[in-house]
Every structure is written in C-alpha cells, then in structure tokens.
Design an enzyme around this catalytic site. Structure first.
Site, mmCIF file in Angstrom:
data_model
loop_
_atom_site.group_PDB
_atom_site.id
_atom_site.type_symbol
_atom_site.label_atom_id
_atom_site.label_comp_id
_atom_site.label_asym_id
_atom_site.label_seq_id
_atom_site.Cartn_x
_atom_site.Cartn_y
_atom_site.Cartn_z
ATOM 1 C CG ASP A 1 -2.120 -0.796 1.125
ATOM 2 O OD1 ASP A 1 -2.490 -1.083 -0.011
ATOM 3 O OD2 ASP A 1 -2.710 -1.163 2.144
ATOM 4 C CG ASP B 1 -5.411 -0.282 5.278
ATOM 5 O OD1 ASP B 1 -6.079 -0.737 4.327
ATOM 6 O OD2 ASP B 1 -5.058 0.913 5.353
ATOM 7 C CG ASP C 1 -6.992 -4.237 1.710
ATOM 8 O OD1 ASP C 1 -7.268 -4.104 0.499
ATOM 9 O OD2 ASP C 1 -6.631 -3.286 2.429
#
Length: 1049
Positions: free
Chosen positions: A484, A733, A737
């Site tokens: 990310d 997070d 996901d």
C-alpha cells in the site's frame, strides 16, 4: 452568504474537551459511554472541559450532543484526544507467573464445566434484552458459565497431551524402538541415556515454545477484537471474547462483527426497537439459527440490491424497512459485493461492516456460530504447510537410509559368522542398536520448531505478530512485495493544502460542504474524511456554518462506481445534497460548459503532477442545479526512510510494487520521490483491457505499481504473480483487503489495520512503515538460515557415523560401544539446542529449502568426516599405536575424535559471514570438555579398555582401564581441528559453484503462454442470473465481463 453571519444558539457546546469514546455517539441517543480503563482520560481531560453553567457538576457527555455538535467538539480536541488516549492504559494487567512457573499461561482462562443438551442455542428469553439497558454484570457472568468465552478455540489444550506430543513422530519412534531394544539386551546405561535424550528434547521444546508463545500472546492482546455493547444502561467498549448471548451490540462501519447477531434497528432510530419486537413476536423473521438458509437469503438480498432501492416488496425476499448496514461476507458466501442487511437479518461472526451503524443482539457465542461450527468440522486437520512437508521428507529419507545400512550390516555380519544376540557388543542386535541411535536426528523436530518459536518471539519484539509459525518460512522466501502507499510508503500524515475555489464561491462554504459530505462516525473515520473534518480548525467560519442546526437525512459512502460520497441533509426548510469525490465524477454532476470542465480537469492534473490528490466538492439546494465549489488538494509526504528501504529491498531480491487508489499522475510522482520507477499502470488494464492472458502477466511482472486500485485488483495482482511462480507478500488494512491477504503467500496487516484484515493476515504489524516489513524479512531469513544450517549439519552427522560404523562393522567387525554412541547423540543435541540463539547472516536473495543442494553437500561433508575417522583408526593398526603417544583406548580415541569433529561441524554449515553467538560457543565448549574427560578417564570404554576382536587383528596395546594420556588427547584435538579446516575449505569451494548454489531452486518466473491465455479469457467471463417470470426459477447466463462492466464506466 447568510450562513457566515448566523451565530451559534444559546446552549450549544463551547470548544471543550472530548472523552475517548464519547464523540462516536451522536443523533441525540442518550447512552453514557464510559469504558473500563478510561478513568485516566476523564481525569486528565477535566481541566479542558468548560460549560456555560458553572454550577454543573457533571461534564456534558458527547452522546448528549447532536451529530454536528459532537463533530465540532471532535475537531477542537482531535490532538488532545489522541494524546490522552495514548497516555491512558488499556485496563489492569494480569499478574505474570514467576520465571520458574513455565507451565502457567500468562492469559487466564475459564473451565467449561458441562455443555447443556441444547448446546449453542440460548433460551428465547435471553434474546429479549432491552437496547437501552443491556445486560447486567450478574447476567453476563451467569451466561458465561454456560457458553464460555466468545472465541474460537481449536481444542482445549491438554498439557499432558502437549508434552506427550514431543515423543511422537517417525524419528522419535525409531529412538523409542532403540530404547526397547536396549532393554531387551540389558544395556541399562544405553536405555537411561536414550530416555534422557528424549526427555531433554521434550523439555527444551516445550519450555522454549511456551516462553515464545507467551511473548507473542502478550502482544496479541493489543490487536484483540473489540466490540461496542450496551451494559447496565451504558455503552462500553470491551474485548469481543467477553461477549455473551443476549448482549446488545453496536455494529458500525469499519468494525468486524464480533459474533452471530440479529439486527434490531438503526442506531439513530432506537424507537424502531418496538417495531422489531412486534415483528419478532409475530415470528416474521423466522429462525435465525437455520444458517442453511443463510446463503440463499444473502443471495436474495444481493439480487434485491440490483433492483430499485425503494422497492422493499421484492418477491424474492422480504425486507423490513431500509437497509441498516452492509456487510462484506465474501469469506463465507463468496459474494464479491457487500450485502445489505435489514431489520431481523443475521450478521455472521468475523464478517466486516462496510457501512451503516445499528443495534444488534448477540444470538450465540463464537464456537456455536456459523463460522465456529464450520471450523469445528476441520478442527482435527492441522495444516502445518510446507515446513512440515520438508521435515517429513528429510525424516523419511533418513529412516530409509537407516534401514539400508542395517541391511548391509546384517549381510556383512553373516560373513563374519556373527550371532543375532550373544554376550558382548559384537552381535547383530547391538550393531542394529548402534545404527538406530545414530541414524536418526532426534533433535531435528524440536530444534527446528524451537528455532521458529524463538524467532517468532524476536519478531514480536520488533512489533510483528506472527499468527502462525510457518509464516516465517514464507516471509523468508518472499520475492515480491506488493505494498500500500498510504501509511506504508508514505507517512500517513495527510494534510489539505491551499484549495482551489471556483470563481464567485466562498472557501468557508466549500469546506463546510466538504465536511457535510463526509462520514460523521468519529470512531471509524477514514483518513480522507478525518483530514477534511480536522482541517476546519483553520476555517472557523466553516465551523460556524456546521453549528446552524444541520440534520443528516441520508449518507451514501464512497463506492467505486460513482466515485463520490453523497450526503442528503436539510437546514430549516431547505434541503441540500452535498458531494465530494473524484474531480471528474463531481464535474460530471454539474451541467457546465466545456471551458469550465477543461479548466477543472487541468487544475486536477496540475495538482497530480505535484503529487497532490484532488477531490471535487459540489452541492445542490432544493431542486436547483448542481454548483461546483472547487477542489481540495491533499498531500501525504513519503516517509523519510522509504527511499533507502526500497533500495535495500531491491538488494535483497524483493522488488516493491506500489498499489494505490490514487490517480496515475499522483502515483508516478510518488514513485519518482521514492525511487521506485515510473512503470505505473492503470488497474483497469488488468480487467477491462483487450490484452491476452500472457501479456497481462508480463505487465504485472514488469510494473512498478498500479494506480486507481480496488481490492479485486490486489487479488488479481497476487494471483498473476503466483501463477508465474513468485512468492508474494501483500500488505493491507481494510475489510476489503482480506481476500487478497488470504491469497498471498504472506499476508501482512499493516499498523492500524481493521480487525478483518488482521484475522486474514499471516503477520500483523504494530509499527508503521516499509522499513518494519523489510526488517522482518531480514529477520525471517536469519531464522531460516539457522534452521537450514542445523538441518544440513544433522544430516551430515547421521551420514558420518552411518558410513564409518557400517564400513567398520563389515570390514573390521568393530564398532564404537553403544554406551559411548548414546553420549555422542546426547552431546550433538545438547550442543545444538543453542542454534536457535545463534547469530545468522542475511541471504542476499529470497531463500528456499533447496533439498537437493542440502543432500548433496551433506553427503560430501558426511563422507569427509567418515574418512577423517577412518584415518585416525588406521593409525592405530601400527605397532606403536599411531596417534596414541603413551597409552590410550581405541574406543575413547574414536569417541573423542567423532565428538569433536561433529560438534564443530555446525561452525562450518552456519557459514562464516557472522561470528557465532556466545550461547552456541559456550554449549559446544562444555560438551567438548565433557567428551575430553570421558577420554582421559576411560568412562564407559568397557572391560579391558573395550578391546574388540577385529579382522585384521590390531597389534596396538590397548589401555586395560580405558584411560588415555593427555598428550594423545591434545593430538586428537589438533587433528580434529585440521579435519574441520579441510571440511570448511571443501564447503566453501562447493558453495562457490553456481550450479550447486542454484541446485533445487524453483523458477520464480515460469511462463506458460497457453495456460495464461486460457485463464485470461476465463477471467473475462461472468455468470449472470435473473428470475424467470414463468417458472419462478433462476436463469443463468455466461456473459463477457468486459462488455458488462464497461457500460457502467
């Protein structure tokens, strides 16, 4: 504008402090919100709380404020609240056991006494809890006695069974067989030492695993699932494991559902509880325990979502009222989209709430939930992954070798006319006993598992919680890291720069509209909404606008189709629709000229080229047209250490691929700042492009990152990399996901991740930044290196003695006495227990077992050691005794040479890049000193110094008491050092050959164009279904996903 002149009404809150949890409750619902452990927050914050009436003794709760008053207080006290929450404790700590009480757990438990007949289903009266009062403490304790803690437990661990498990396994069974054979032969010393070896391994394994598990468990408390409940008339946040059936839950976006529960009513409409009770009494909801209908019901709801939102009378399903929440239950039902849940619907344990906030009643505890019952079906199947397969492979191979050597010895023994059993040690059963003792590495399962456990404890100290031990092996072998951007590559310090305001508009009104078009659930604000709201500190007039008395009628969170957030609200008699989102999506709302449209798009591109993320803001009043207000520019600076960490990762053979939801221009600018490379592509190329499967795989392999990424894109990136043979780590997070974290070889939940992401991940990080992840990869490689060095060392040891003793038995009809052999085995295990604490180097590329390389090198090392032992034995055929200077025993000389060379071999297999730890050096020196004492004083050498009748005959005069002089011992030490140096030179030479270094390595970039093209075409197909009006059954169609999706773009 009239909003700017309007003043706050009397009685509205001043700019005062906020309690840690109170600000999350709004809309005038009067539930106090004190939480155990928050007394420190209230005390430390009391000096900040000021009220209009000085006579008030009690501070005003945020739950007594309306939505926008609570929001205003949150803006004022954002930094103070954060500091206070960090300073406060999380509750009383449990008293830790003493250091010597290793059998005691650091986490208390509850004993389940007996299970009722109607297990899992509470009495109906238990589910009639009033949402305003909740359960009392007495009721909670009573129900917990029956249902236990609300958590999934694989099995209640039996300590006796746990210890007994250390005596189980193919390798250990061979050692136990050797113990029985020693009893049959009357060798009680051998029997005692073998039992001692088994017990030592069991104790060390149990103790070190227990200590390591306690370290990990202590940190796991920081990421334990929590739940908001109503108890004793107050809202509290407690650990999810403390819930019981009948608890009133508050389910809200961003949280994980802490147990199977039935939805009651919207949080903002508690009076709907009466309607819920009426429908429940009329049995309108059916039996929520019939989870076999759960999937069908979820499918009906998903089908109902595709129809008109206002049509609640769909024939396929019956819904009461408006959707209360939307849950992501893809892990249970396989549905990719969030499912709307209505009054009376069942929420499943561990699913994630995507939007909404509502009351629900807990219907059963975790182990009796839908997920819990499913988990119990596979409770006995313990998947230990690739690591166990490797250990079993090595153990099986060594067992086969032992059987082979035993067969060779028996055939040779018949030529020497040996009996199966007779007095002395020169018989077939004694030879078999010797080979069984040295042929299997007893400590292999314990040492490797202990190394993993100690490594997991070390990672825990680095703020990396290992959910399962085998994840360490996966992390060490990762060769691609998909990361990310926000919070991992960047500092997660999002800030709004100077906004672009449309001509004729007021910046304060624009900021107020942006705040209106944000989630107001303060407890679960996403970063963009949080920075939008907290930035109002710089715009006091915008805050005055929010104090006018706004009321939110409907909030529509961000979705990937509309790419905007929309809020319907009213102020007085005027109705407003406020929107915030992607610039192009907001511009398309308004009927503006091409000139204005191009100007907005150009401004958004300028922001993106500077690395700023832009959001458009617009509103509509009553039936008027949409009015564009301007663009917000947001910037999240890269972390200071990220660029250096990315460079370090590339040196470790782990390229970083950035996956971000930002536009391509922003992603490319961020990549430039981080030194990542600018091969960044739009994620739509993964799904909606006309590329073939093989070309898509090539695109993913060479890309530095993808922009405008959604969770399904993450999953597809992982899948394509794995199909090419890569071991992939994925960070995440959010609730969305979870599928990609599960799919990845090593799923990583980053700091601040949701409970659903943590549950799906293999490793949970409590510290932010990419450097933490890279440090953990290096640590995992060190742990793996320790295991690999030990495995190579132990196989070489087995082969050393098997080769020497078998050839000695066949050629000379001689062996090392079983009494000494068991101590050689004991010393090998004692010395290498410290391997788990050794210093290890970090491999410059991803590691893997390479079993072919391990076996080739181990066979060569074992053969060299056997040759070294044969040389020292051959010297003693000389009349003067060869290596023996004054007096000595053949048995003791061989024992010392074998013990020294075998113990020191670990220094060779561990590599010379780092110095060995003091624990390893100390353990080996102690064992060597003990072996030297054995030799000097002839311990266990046997009667007459252990002389055996050999063919050819030995002319050397053996010491009658087995003693060996000190000069001979020194020479043996010097000779052993020489053998070790020669073996080390050969080992280094072998590792210098590239073909040996690559032996057994898997291809991490394998390509099968035909298969990839087939998979690519299949991924572009979708199954659609619709009800047949004539038959009432569903009709299914296969359609091309690209064409279907592009219509909505």
């Amino acid at each position: 504008m009239d909003f700017l002149a309007h003043q706050r009404q009397h009685g509205s809150p001043a700019d005062d402090d906020i309690e840690a949890q109170g600000a999350s409750h709004f809309n005038g619902v009067n539930y106090p919100t004190e939480e155990p452990g928050d007394e420190h927050i209230a005390e430390s914050s009391e000096e900040h709380v000021k009220f209009g009436d000085y006579r008030l003794k009690e501070p005003v709760k945020s739950s007594d404020l309306n939505e926008y008053e609570a929001l205003d207080r949150f803006i004022t006290n954002f930094d103070v609240e954060r500091r206070a929450s960090l300073a406060s404790g999380t509750g009383k700590r449990r008293k830790s056991p003493k250091w010597w009480q290793f059998w005691k757990s650091k986490e208390g438990g509850i004993d389940d006494e007996s299970e009722p007949a109607d297990v899992g289903k509470p009495p109906g009266a238990w589910l009639e809890t009033d949402i305003q009062h909740g359960l009392s403490n007495a009721q909670v304790e009573e129900r917990r006695k029956r249902f236990g803690w609300n958590e999934l437990m694989a099995e209640k661990e039996n300590m006796f069974a746990k210890v007994f498990s250390y005596f189980q396994g193919p390798i250990l069974y061979v050692m136990e067989l050797a113990a029985l054979l020693a009893v049959g032969l009357g060798d009680w010393i051998d029997f005692g030492v073998i039992i001692g070896i088994l017990c030592l391994n069991a104790f060390v394994g149990f103790y070190q695993e227990k200590q390591a598990a306690d370290v990990v468990a202590s940190l796991k408390g920081d990421i334990a699932m929590r739940a908001n409940v109503v108890r004793d008339g107050k809202e509290e946040q407690i650990l999810a494991r403390e819930l019981v059936p009948g608890d009133v839950l508050i389910i809200q976006e961003g949280q994980t559902v802490p147990g199977d529960a039935q939805l009651i009513c919207d949080y903002a409409r508690p009076h709907d509880f009466e309607q819920f009770k009426e429908l429940r009494n009329e049995d309108k909801f059916g039996d929520e325990e019939e989870t076999k209908n759960g999937n069908n019901k979820a499918k009906e709801q998903e089908k109902g979502k595709s129809d008109d939102d206002d049509d609640d009378d769909d024939e396929g399903s019956i819904h009461y009222g408006e959707p209360l929440v939307a849950c992501d239950q893809s892990a249970i039902t396989g549905e990719s989209l969030a499912v709307d849940k209505y009054m009376g619907d069942v929420l499943y344990y561990t699913t994630g709430c995507k939007r909404g906030k509502a009351f629900a009643i807990m219907t059963t505890s975790a182990k009796y939930s839908f997920v819990g019952r499913t988990a119990s079906l596979v409770q006995g199947a313990k998947d230990q992954g690739h690591f166990k397969a490797v250990m079993d492979s090595i153990g099986t191979s060594l067992l086969v070798l032992v059987m082979f050597w035993v067969l060779v010895v028996w055939i040779g023994g018949f030529f020497h006319h040996l009996r199966i059993a007779e007095p002395g040690v020169q018989n077939l059963l004694h030879y078999t006993l010797v080979l069984l003792i040295i042929g299997v590495p007893v400590g292999l399962p314990v040492v490797t598992t202990t190394t993993l456990a100690v490594g997991a404890a070390y990672l825990a100290k680095q703020k990396a919680i290992v959910q399962k031990l085998t994840a360490i092996e996966s992390l060490a072998g990762v060769n691609v890291l998909c990361s990310d951007k926000t919070g991992t590559l960047t500092a997660n310090k999002l800030s709004i720069r100077e906004p672009f305001v449309a001509e004729g508009q007021d910046v304060n009104w624009m900021m107020a509209v942006a705040a209106l078009a944000s989630s107001h659930s303060i407890a679960s604000l996403d970063p963009i909404d949080k920075v939008t709201i907290t930035t109002l500190k710089r715009y006091p007039k915008a805050r005055e606008i929010l104090r006018e008395g706004w009321v939110t009628d409907k909030f529509i969170p961000f979705d990937p189709v509309s790419k905007r957030i929309t809020t319907e609200c009213h102020l007085g008699n005027d109705r407003y629709v406020c929107a915030k989102g992607a610039p192009r999506a907001i511009v398309n709302l308004a009927n503006v000229s091409d000139e204005v449209r191009n100007m907005y798009n150009q401004k958004a591109r300028e922001f993106a080229q500077r690395g700023f993320r832009s959001l458009g803001v617009a509103y509509k009043k009553n039936d008027g047209p949409w009015v564009l207000l301007g663009l917000l520019s947001m910037f999240d600076p890269p972390r200071e250490d990220t660029a250096q960490t990315i460079l370090e990762a590339s040196h470790l053979g782990v390229p970083v691929k950035m996956l971000t939801g930002d536009a391509i221009a922003i992603a490319k600018e961020t990549c430039k700042m981080l030194g990542l490379g600018t091969k960044v592509y739009n994620s739509e190329k993964l799904i909606h492009s006309g590329l073939t499967g093989a070309v898509q795989h090539d695109l993913v392999a060479r890309a530095d990152g993808f922009a405008e990424v959604f969770p399904e894109h993450k999953y597809q990136v992982v899948e394509m990399l794995q199909q090419r043979g890569s071991l992939t780590a994925m960070t995440g997070d959010g609730v969305n996901d979870a599928p990609s974290l599960k799919k990845a070889d090593c799923g990583i939940a980053v700091e601040g991740s949701s409970e659903a992401a943590q549950a799906a991940a293999d490793i949970v990080f409590l510290a932010p930044g990419l450097s933490t992840i890279i440090l953990s990869i290096k640590t995992a490689r060190q742990i793996f290196q320790r295991m690999k060095a030990y495995v190579q060392y132990r196989i070489a040891l087995c082969l050393h003695l098997e080769i020497y003793l078998t050839t000695s038995m066949v050629i000379l009809n001689e062996t090392i006495r079983p009494d000494l052999i068991v101590f050689i085995a004991l010393f090998a295990d004692l010395a290498t227990v410290a391997v788990a604490y050794d210093n290890a180097h970090v491999e410059p590329r991803p590691v893997e077992w390479q079993l072919k390389k391990i076996w080739v090198i181990s066979v060569i090392l074992g053969s060299l050691l056997a040759a070294g032992t044969w040389i020292i034995r051959a010297t003693m055929f000389l009349v003067d005794g060869g290596v023996v200077q004054r007096f000595g025993s053949i048995q003791e000389v061989l024992f010392l040479e074998v013990a020294l060379t075998e113990n020191w071999l670990i220094f060779v297999t561990r590599g010379g890049q780092t110095w060995p730890s003091w624990q390893l050096v100390g353990a080996i020196l102690c064992v060597d000193a003990l072996a030297t004492i054995f030799t000097l004083f002839g311990w266990l050498s046997g009667s007459g110094g252990g002389v055996m009748e050999t063919t050819p005959q030995t002319y050397f005069e053996n010491s009658h008491n087995g003693w060996t002089d000190i000069v001979t011992v020194v020479i043996i030490w010097a000779y052993s050092i020489g053998v070790l140096i020669f073996v080390a030179i050969v080992y280094l030479a072998l590792n210098s050959f590239s073909w040996i270094n690559n032996l057994g390595r898997k291809d991490r970039n394998k390509k099968d164009t035909q298969i990839e093209n087939i998979i690519g075409h299949l991924n572009k197909l979708a199954v659609e279904h619709e009800p047949d009006p004539k038959t009432g059954h569903d009709k299914y169609f296969i359609v091309e996903k690209t064409a279907a999706d592009e219509e909505d773009l």
